[in-house]
Design a protein around this motif. Structure first.
Motif, PDB file in Angstrom:
ATOM      1  N   UNK A 326      49.419  45.497  60.798  1.00  0.00           N
ATOM      2  CA  UNK A 326      48.808  45.579  59.716  1.00  0.00           C
ATOM      3  C   UNK A 326      48.232  46.921  59.539  1.00  0.00           C
ATOM      4  N   UNK A 327      48.121  47.517  58.225  1.00  0.00           N
ATOM      5  CA  UNK A 327      47.630  48.961  58.123  1.00  0.00           C
ATOM      6  C   UNK A 327      46.620  48.744  57.081  1.00  0.00           C
ATOM      7  N   UNK A 328      45.620  49.596  56.941  1.00  0.00           N
ATOM      8  CA  UNK A 328      44.717  49.756  55.814  1.00  0.00           C
ATOM      9  C   UNK A 328      44.383  51.340  55.831  1.00  0.00           C
ATOM     10  N   UNK A 329      44.534  51.933  54.675  1.00  0.00           N
ATOM     11  CA  UNK A 329      44.036  53.457  54.429  1.00  0.00           C
ATOM     12  C   UNK A 329      42.703  53.292  53.773  1.00  0.00           C
ATOM     13  N   UNK A 330      42.015  54.042  54.526  1.00  0.00           N
ATOM     14  CA  UNK A 330      40.477  53.738  54.218  1.00  0.00           C
ATOM     15  C   UNK A 330      39.845  55.113  54.036  1.00  0.00           C
ATOM     16  N   UNK A 331      38.677  55.313  53.384  1.00  0.00           N
ATOM     17  CA  UNK A 331      37.996  56.476  52.978  1.00  0.00           C
ATOM     18  C   UNK A 331      36.533  56.159  52.992  1.00  0.00           C
TER      19      UNK A 331
END
Length: 469
Positions: A326-331
């Motif tokens: 699972x991957x999440x691109x965050x900021x």
């Protein structure tokens, strides 16, 4: 000749159907300067060669185009007009690059690379961010020069072509050529107004740090009937890890991401400020984010965390299987009171403390890898006060002053490398669809903005109103 004469000349240029504002902007928009697409690098050079360089040289500026020290990144143009070394030098800024055109998703106008007007909206990629705003400054220079015969101050104007990719290489380039870019202050236009109904000044920007959270448990997916309930699900793990970063209403929970103090003068100038976004903008969720802050305070004086993308399995073609990853691109958008170098260590400690040591913190995808440091000009700085007064004289009413825009830009270059104060006069509005299909500007805001910028440049060159560092 007076300020009014210069503003009227600027308006005449704006109305010129042959060489005025819209024909000029149409040529800028037609060049597809997508800095996130490596194949567009030649277009970034063409933009300077065909549009910005000839225009500034025609106004008596000396122009240098610098190659970017980072391979594959776009060039930076610097135009300089030094009339008298004893006069103040004011640096301008714009970025000629744009985000991806997203050609197949436009529903208004004629696509990203053709300027098209529909009532008070003018569509095209870069109209709001940032070609439409930098062209306004070019027209203002032209109006003052034609009215006075000189600017009456020293002007430098830099146009980079990598802002939408994080301004990679810009800080290094400016540091290596510091004398060429040196100035007393910066005045520029980018971003939307916080309050659409009045002229706005912004004194800084939040930083932006993008990163990826990843859970990689095994090779390959496994049948959910045979293995469901026996194998840990990375999507569930990552969802729970994300749920520790904020509460269900977006309030940040990570120690080190919550500012301990906010300068009192920032709260003072925001008292009564609104975050009116204009027609077509989504409705603000009043209960989202930090409790006890107004919408304007949340944007200017606090940090915000966002999940930009989240994927596990194959969403468009799901399998009846436990996914392996699972991957999440965050900021994190953050204010200067939060040190950028502390952000990832604070998150690592937070995740470990909550039992999520298996969640890796990785760099973001290459197309989203750019980042900016937070920076702000003190509201009490003489340059901030001077620009506020000049915009008030040009427009007839005092502008709204905001300590920081919610977005991010390369203010750290001006603050840390050039060590100069900076003030921004945004000419767009939050509903402009920048970074999305159907990007546009509003005619009334550009008309007003051209007059305001011209007025500021006029007053910079008038002995009775000139800024004195």
């Amino acid at each position: 000749m007076t300020r009014k004469d210069a503003m009227e000349r600027a308006r005449a240029w704006y109305d010129d159907d042959t060489e005025g504002y819209f024909p000029t902007l149409a040529r800028h928009v037609a060049i597809p300067t997508e800095s996130q697409e490596p194949s567009r690098l030649p277009e970034l050079y063409r933009y300077h060669a065909e549009e910005t360089r000839p225009a500034f040289e025609a106004m008596g500026f000396e122009v240098e185009v610098y190659d970017n020290p980072v391979e594959g990144q776009g060039p930076v143009m610097l135009a300089s007009r030094i009339e008298d070394p004893s006069l103040p030098t004011v640096l301008g800024y714009g970025h000629g690059d744009v985000v991806r055109g997203q050609e197949d998703r436009w529903t208004k106008g004629e696509g990203p690379w053709v300027l098209a007007r529909d009532g008070d909206k003018v569509y095209g990629r870069g109209t709001a961010d940032n070609k439409g705003q930098l062209v306004t400054h070019m027209g203002a220079y032209k109006a003052v020069l034609e009215t006075r015969g000189s600017l009456g101050f020293n002007a430098k104007f830099m146009i980079e072509t990598g802002e939408e990719n994080g301004s990679q290489g810009l800080k290094q380039l400016v540091a290596e050529n510091r004398e060429a870019f040196a100035a007393d202050a910066l005045f520029a236009s980018d971003g939307p107004r916080a309050d659409r109904n009045r002229a706005n000044l912004t004194l800084g920007s939040r930083g932006a740090l993008n990163f990826e959270l990843s859970v990689n448990l095994r090779e390959g997916a496994h049948h959910s009937g045979n293995w469901g309930g026996l194998l840990a699900n990375p999507g569930i793990i990552l969802a729970h890890a994300l749920a520790t970063i904020t509460d269900a209403r977006g309030r940040i929970l990570v120690e080190g991401w919550r500012p301990e103090t906010v300068p009192g003068n920032l709260r003072d100038i925001l008292r009564g400020a609104t975050a009116e976004k204009g027609p077509g903008a989504p409705e603000i969720d009043p209960d989202w984010g930090e409790p006890g802050l107004t919408a304007a305070e949340k944007l200017a004086t606090w940090n915000s965390f966002e999940v930009l993308a989240f994927v596990t399995g194959i969403p468009d073609a799901p399998l009846n299987a436990v996914p392996p990853t699972a991957r999440a691109v965050c900021q994190l958008r953050y204010i200067p009171e939060t040190k950028g170098s502390d952000i990832v260590p604070a998150l690592r400690e937070h995740l470990d403390r909550h039992g999520f040591s298996m969640v890796e913190i990785l760099p973001p995808p290459s197309g989203n890898a750019g980042g900016f440091e937070a920076a702000r000009t003190d509201p009490d700085h003489p340059w901030a006060k001077w620009v506020e007064a000049a915009v008030g004289r040009a427009g007839g009413t005092p502008p709204v002053v905001t300590p920081s825009t919610g977005g991010s830009i390369c203010n750290d270059v001006f603050a840390e490398v050039l060590q100069i104060p900076f003030v921004w006069l945004p000419l767009s509005y939050a509903g402009c669809s920048q970074h999305a299909p159907d990007e546009h500007i509003l005619v009334p805001l550009i008309q007003e903005g051209l007059g305001l910028v011209t007025g500021v440049y006029w007053d910079l060159g008038a002995p009775e109103t000139r800024y004195r560092p």
